[in-house]
Every structure is written in structure tokens, then in C-alpha cells.
Design an enzyme around this catalytic site. Structure first.
Site, PDB file in Angstrom:
ATOM      1  N   SER A   1      -9.918  23.381  51.317  1.00 24.78           N
ATOM      2  CA  SER A   1     -10.457  24.664  50.853  1.00 24.78           C
ATOM      3  C   SER A   1     -10.244  25.720  51.934  1.00 24.78           C
ATOM      4  O   SER A   1     -10.681  25.540  53.063  1.00 24.78           O
ATOM      5  CB  SER A   1     -11.958  24.556  50.616  1.00 24.78           C
ATOM      6  OG  SER A   1     -12.236  23.607  49.637  1.00 24.78           O
TER       7      SER A   1
ATOM      8  N   GLU B   1     -12.512  29.462  55.655  1.00 22.96           N
ATOM      9  CA  GLU B   1     -13.241  28.243  56.010  1.00 22.96           C
ATOM     10  C   GLU B   1     -12.595  27.523  57.211  1.00 22.96           C
ATOM     11  O   GLU B   1     -13.306  27.204  58.161  1.00 22.96           O
ATOM     12  CB  GLU B   1     -13.346  27.368  54.755  1.00 22.96           C
ATOM     13  CG  GLU B   1     -14.490  26.391  54.773  1.00 22.96           C
ATOM     14  CD  GLU B   1     -14.005  25.079  55.308  1.00 22.96           C
ATOM     15  OE1 GLU B   1     -14.600  24.606  56.285  1.00 22.96           O
ATOM     16  OE2 GLU B   1     -13.036  24.539  54.768  1.00 22.96           O
TER      17      GLU B   1
ATOM     18  N   ARG C   1     -21.618  24.116  55.513  1.00 20.17           N
ATOM     19  CA  ARG C   1     -20.353  24.173  56.277  1.00 20.17           C
ATOM     20  C   ARG C   1     -20.554  24.793  57.665  1.00 20.17           C
ATOM     21  O   ARG C   1     -19.686  25.481  58.170  1.00 20.17           O
ATOM     22  CB  ARG C   1     -19.292  24.992  55.521  1.00 20.17           C
ATOM     23  CG  ARG C   1     -18.818  24.367  54.238  1.00 20.17           C
ATOM     24  CD  ARG C   1     -18.000  23.106  54.510  1.00 20.17           C
ATOM     25  NE  ARG C   1     -17.352  22.646  53.314  1.00 20.17           N
ATOM     26  CZ  ARG C   1     -17.923  21.870  52.391  1.00 20.17           C
ATOM     27  NH1 ARG C   1     -19.161  21.473  52.544  1.00 20.17           N
ATOM     28  NH2 ARG C   1     -17.243  21.497  51.332  1.00 20.17           N
TER      29      ARG C   1
HETATM   30  N1  EPU Z   1     -12.488  26.317  39.336  1.00 20.27           N
HETATM   31  C1  EPU Z   1     -11.787  27.274  38.637  1.00 20.27           C
HETATM   32  N2  EPU Z   1     -10.436  27.162  38.575  1.00 20.27           N
HETATM   33  C2  EPU Z   1      -9.764  26.134  39.162  1.00 20.27           C
HETATM   34  C3  EPU Z   1     -10.478  25.153  39.872  1.00 20.27           C
HETATM   35  C4  EPU Z   1     -11.849  25.259  39.947  1.00 20.27           C
HETATM   36  O1  EPU Z   1     -12.352  28.204  38.114  1.00 20.27           O
HETATM   37  O2  EPU Z   1      -8.522  26.099  39.052  1.00 20.27           O
HETATM   38  C5  EPU Z   1     -13.963  26.464  39.443  1.00 20.27           C
HETATM   39  C6  EPU Z   1     -14.716  25.696  38.383  1.00 20.27           C
HETATM   40  O3  EPU Z   1     -15.731  26.529  37.890  1.00 20.27           O
HETATM   41  C7  EPU Z   1     -15.339  24.561  39.168  1.00 20.27           C
HETATM   42  C8  EPU Z   1     -15.602  25.222  40.478  1.00 20.27           C
HETATM   43  O4  EPU Z   1     -14.430  26.022  40.678  1.00 20.27           O
HETATM   44  O5  EPU Z   1     -16.484  24.094  38.559  1.00 20.27           O
HETATM   45  C9  EPU Z   1     -15.829  24.335  41.645  1.00 20.27           C
HETATM   46  O6  EPU Z   1     -14.702  23.508  41.873  1.00 20.27           O
HETATM   47  P1  EPU Z   1     -14.880  22.108  42.632  1.00 20.27           P
HETATM   48  O7  EPU Z   1     -15.952  21.319  42.020  1.00 20.27           O
HETATM   49  O8  EPU Z   1     -13.536  21.529  42.804  1.00 20.27           O
HETATM   50  O9  EPU Z   1     -15.435  22.450  44.055  1.00 20.27           O
HETATM   51  P2  EPU Z   1     -15.183  23.635  45.063  1.00 20.27           P
HETATM   52  O10 EPU Z   1     -16.478  24.344  45.211  1.00 20.27           O
HETATM   53  O11 EPU Z   1     -13.995  24.424  44.709  1.00 20.27           O
HETATM   54  C10 EPU Z   1     -15.993  22.226  47.088  1.00 20.27           C
HETATM   55  C11 EPU Z   1     -15.558  22.011  48.509  1.00 20.27           C
HETATM   56  C12 EPU Z   1     -14.445  20.970  48.575  1.00 20.27           C
HETATM   57  C13 EPU Z   1     -14.971  19.689  47.962  1.00 20.27           C
HETATM   58  C14 EPU Z   1     -15.373  19.984  46.510  1.00 20.27           C
HETATM   59  C15 EPU Z   1     -15.982  18.785  45.802  1.00 20.27           C
HETATM   60  C16 EPU Z   1     -15.991  24.157  49.579  1.00 20.27           C
HETATM   61  C17 EPU Z   1     -15.416  25.404  50.106  1.00 20.27           C
HETATM   62  N3  EPU Z   1     -15.122  23.280  49.065  1.00 20.27           N
HETATM   63  O12 EPU Z   1     -14.903  22.812  46.411  1.00 20.27           O
HETATM   64  O13 EPU Z   1     -14.153  20.737  49.923  1.00 20.27           O
HETATM   65  O14 EPU Z   1     -13.988  18.677  47.997  1.00 20.27           O
HETATM   66  O15 EPU Z   1     -16.376  21.021  46.502  1.00 20.27           O
HETATM   67  O16 EPU Z   1     -17.289  18.597  46.209  1.00 20.27           O
HETATM   68  O17 EPU Z   1     -17.206  23.954  49.640  1.00 20.27           O
HETATM   69  C18 EPU Z   1     -12.738  21.311  51.766  1.00 20.27           C
HETATM   70  O18 EPU Z   1     -13.748  21.741  52.303  1.00 20.27           O
HETATM   71  O19 EPU Z   1     -11.626  21.342  52.305  1.00 20.27           O
HETATM   72  C19 EPU Z   1     -12.850  20.796  50.405  1.00 20.27           C
HETATM   73  C20 EPU Z   1     -11.778  20.436  49.703  1.00 20.27           C
END
Ligand code: EPU
Length: 347
Positions: free
Chosen positions: A240, A339, A166
Site C-alpha cells: 500500500s 505510507e 501504522r
Molecule cells: N477498493 C476499491 N477498489 C479497488 C480495491 C479496493 O474501491 O480496486 C476498496 C473497497 O471498498 C475495499 C476497500 O478498498 O473494501 C479496502 O480494500 P482492502 O480490504 O484490500 O484493504 P485496504 O484498506 O486497501 C489495507 C492495508 C493492506 C492490507 C489490507 C488487508 C493499509 C494502507 N493497507 O488495505 O496493507 O493488506 O488492508 O487488511 O492499511 C500494506 O500496508 O502494504 C498493505 C498491503
């Protein structure tokens, strides 16, 4: 000819829909106009900020005493390369998802997992946009830009972008220096290879899908995202709101030792262990959390997405943000980093 507007509400240029006003604003539709707009600002001794669609921007209530340059540079081109790949060049002001849609429809692989990410093509290198195992640094060849420091049009190679998680030079050392006019990607024929990102694999298993063509992966990502994330056209949000924190092995061990009852999701990452910001928020009590005092909330399907339900101003958003940062720091000793960009950088 540039048409410069005055006292323009900045909330229009942020999908969080908050903030003061810009003293001046101009929309540019080609590289030459972009250069003219920069020079106009410099001639008037004013700073400038370039925006796409504002999906990763939070504006301060104080507003911006400078020129807002709204990037509307369009264009989409596919050029076959001698090595069999295809160079896709998109105008910086093109809607990013339209670029992904067109390249996936042509059968090209490389950015299909970045479907439905809000924003413009020109904004993607700034924070090295990524999702579901892809990020733009994997396929980006070059960024074309106007360099306001030298007054020249330049082509910046992938390596020169200094990409990180990022991150890029456009967001750090060279913040505010370049107006990105177009972005080029090297895409290929074929499809992404396993192992697939967890959420993607789960979707494919659930739907018994074995089709990994770019168009099919795009459809899967669209389904996953629409199910989990709010549509910024309907619900004010910046995606995010916090980056996933990367901590050292020692810090991780300390957290795991202090909270033995928890199974902490974590992944190896450059220089340490990546934690899930969503999980940290969830654990700190912010799942589907609605704060009546500030009018802010966390999205019920993904706590990492802060939504503006009826916030009066950015000050309210910042109070809500700080309450989350404090709660996570108190519980886990981890400091969350915002972010989306808070602009202007200094009030
Ligand atoms: N989780 C929870 N509770 C929840 C939702 C998620 O505990 O209610 C935990 C779970 O352990 C899950 C983990 O969060 O496995 C990761 O969640 P997710 O796979 O949705 O990905 P993220 O790391 O939260 C990142 C990016 C997103 C991108 C997704 C999918 C960042 C900051 N965010 O989210 O990007 O769409 O991966 O690859 O890196 C953005 O940047 O605006 C964005 C939406």
C-alpha cells in the site's frame, strides 16, 4: 569484524528498486555487530539507517551519505509461559512470513492473519504492521534493541512503543535512534474469533470453510493476498503506497453531501472516520492506470499498490505520486499520506 562496503546501490534495499547509493553499507548478524556498526558510524561522524528487506522504503535519488546497516539478525524461539501462552521471539532480520508460518504450524494464534506480508520481523513494530483485523500491537510483548543514544541494549515494552494505526515511536519521535535486534510476541492456542474481517469472511463463505485454525486462516490470507497483491520478487512495489485517511465526521459529512451519488466506503476509527484510499484512487481514475511518462502504474487488482514498471528514478515515482495526491485532493478534498518511508528523511 565488520566488513564495510562502499558506494552500494540502494535500489537493492528497496522492493520498489529505485534510488541512489549509500556511501557505506554493512550487514550485521547479531546484536553486538549491530552496536559496533552504530558506533562505527558515530565515530566517523556519519548518520546511519537500519533496513530489513526494504519492503516499505523508497530511497531518494540523491542517495545516502552515511552507513546503511542491513539487519540480518536471525533466530526463532517459542517459550511456554506459566499462563499457558507461548512467547515467540524472532530475530529482527528473520523473514516475517517465515515467522508467521512457523508459529501457525505450531498451532499458535495471534499473527496468522499477517501472513505473506513482505519484510522482516524487526520492521513490523516500526509501522505496526496490520492486515485482516490483526496488527502486531495486539500481541507484541517487547522489542529488544540497541539504543544508539545511550549505548545500551534495551527492552521496550508494548506500551512504550506508542503504537497507533501504522505508527509507533520508531517511526516518529525516535526515528533512527534504535536498532531493533529481536521482537517478542505472546501467542495463544486456539483461533481468531468472529466477526472476521470482510475479505476473510467472504473467502470462508465462498470456500465453505469453517476451519479457523491458525494454519487454515494463514492459507486463506495467502490466497486472498496472492490474488490481489503483486509479488515483490516479480513486480517492483512497496505494498500500500498510501495510508487509509482518517477524517473528522464533519469532513466526511461534507464529502457525502457534495457527492450524493456515491456510496462512500467508510469505517469508524480512532478519532474519526476511516476512508478507503483504494476506493479514493479508484474513483479519481487511477484503477489499472499506466503512466508512460514516468514508467509507474497502479496494480490492476489493487490501485493502492503503486508499481514500478520501468521508472528511471525516484523522481518519476514522486511525480506519479503527486499526480495521484492532487487528483484525490481535487475530487474529495482529502489529503493522502504516503505510507512507505522516503529515505533519507531529508536529502
Ligand atoms: N477498493 C476499491 N477498489 C479497488 C480495491 C479496493 O474501491 O480496486 C476498496 C473497497 O471498498 C475495499 C476497500 O478498498 O473494501 C479496502 O480494500 P482492502 O480490504 O484490500 O484493504 P485496504 O484498506 O486497501 C489495507 C492495508 C493492506 C492490507 C489490507 C488487508 C493499509 C494502507 N493497507 O488495505 O496493507 O493488506 O488492508 O487488511 O492499511 C500494506 O500496508 O502494504 C498493505 C498491503
Amino acid at each position: 569484524m565488520l566488513t564495510i562496503a562502499t558506494e552500494v546501490p540502494l535500489a537493492r534495499y528497496s522492493t520498489m528498486r529505485l534510488g541512489g547509493s549509500a556511501a557505506f553499507a554493512v550487514a550485521v548478524s547479531d546484536a553486538q555487530q549491530a552496536a559496533q556498526a552504530c558506533r562505527w558510524a558515530m565515530d566517523h561522524g556519519l548518520p546511519f539507517i537500519v533496513v530489513g528487506s526494504g519492503s516499505n522504503i523508497v530511497w531518494r535519488d540523491e542517495g545516502f551519505e552515511g552507513l546503511l546497516i542491513v539487519n540480518r539478525i536471525s533466530g526463532y524461539e517459542e517459550v511456554a509461559q506459566p499462563d499457558g501462552s507461548v512467547l515467540v521471539t524472532a530475530g529482527a532480520g528473520e523473514n516475517w512470513d517465515t515467522v508467521v508460518e512457523r508459529s501457525a504450524a505450531s498451532g499458535l494464534t495471534g499473527i496468522e492473519a499477517l501472513s505473506l506480508i513482505p519484510g522482516t520481523a524487526g520492521a513490523t513494530p516500526v509501522q505496526n504492521v496490520g492486515a485482516y483485523g490483526q496488527d502486531v500491537s495486539q500481541t507484541l510483548v517487547s522489542v529488544q534493541a540497541y539504543d544508539s543514544q545511550t549505548g545500551a541494549m534495551v527492552s521496550i515494552s508494548n506500551q512504550e512503543c506508542r503504537f497507533g494505526y501504522r505508527a509507533s515511536r520508531f517511526k516518529s519521535d525516535d526515528r533512527g535512534r534504535f536498532v531493533i535486534t529481536s521482537v517478542s510476541f505472546r501467542l495463544g492456542w486456539g483461533s481468531i474469533q468472529p466477526p472476521y474481517y470482510r475479505a476473510l469472511q467472504a473467502y470462508m463463505d465462498e470456500h465453505g470453510s469453517t476451519d479457523t485454525s491458525p494454519a487454515s486462516i494463514r492459507q486463506a490470507v495467502i490466497s486472498i493476498r496472492s490474488d490481489k497483491l503483486p509479488d515483490p520478487a516479480k513486480v517492483a512495489n512497496n505494498g500500500s503506497f498510501f495510508a487509509n485517511p482518517i477524517v473528522s465526521q464533519e469532513v466526511f459529512d461534507t464529502i457525502a453531501r457534495t457527492l450524493p451519488e456515491l456510496e462512500i466506503p467508510h469505517w469508524p476509527a480512532d478519532g474519526g472516520i476511516k476512508l478507503s484510499a483504494a476506493w479514493l484512487l479508484d474513483q479519481a481514475g487511477f484503477k489499472d492506470y499506466h503512466d508512460t511518462a514516468t514508467g509507474m502504474a497502479t496494480w490492476h487488482r489493487q490501485p493502492l499498490v503503486l508499481v514500478n514498471e520501468h521508472a528511471a528514478d525516484t523522481a518519476g515515482l514522486l511525480v506519479f505520486r503527486d499526480s495521484i495526491i492532487t487528483a484525490v485532493a481535487d475530487r474529495f478534498g482529502v489529503s493522502l499520506q504516503q505510507e512507505p518511508e522516503l529515505l533519507p528523511v531529508t536529502a
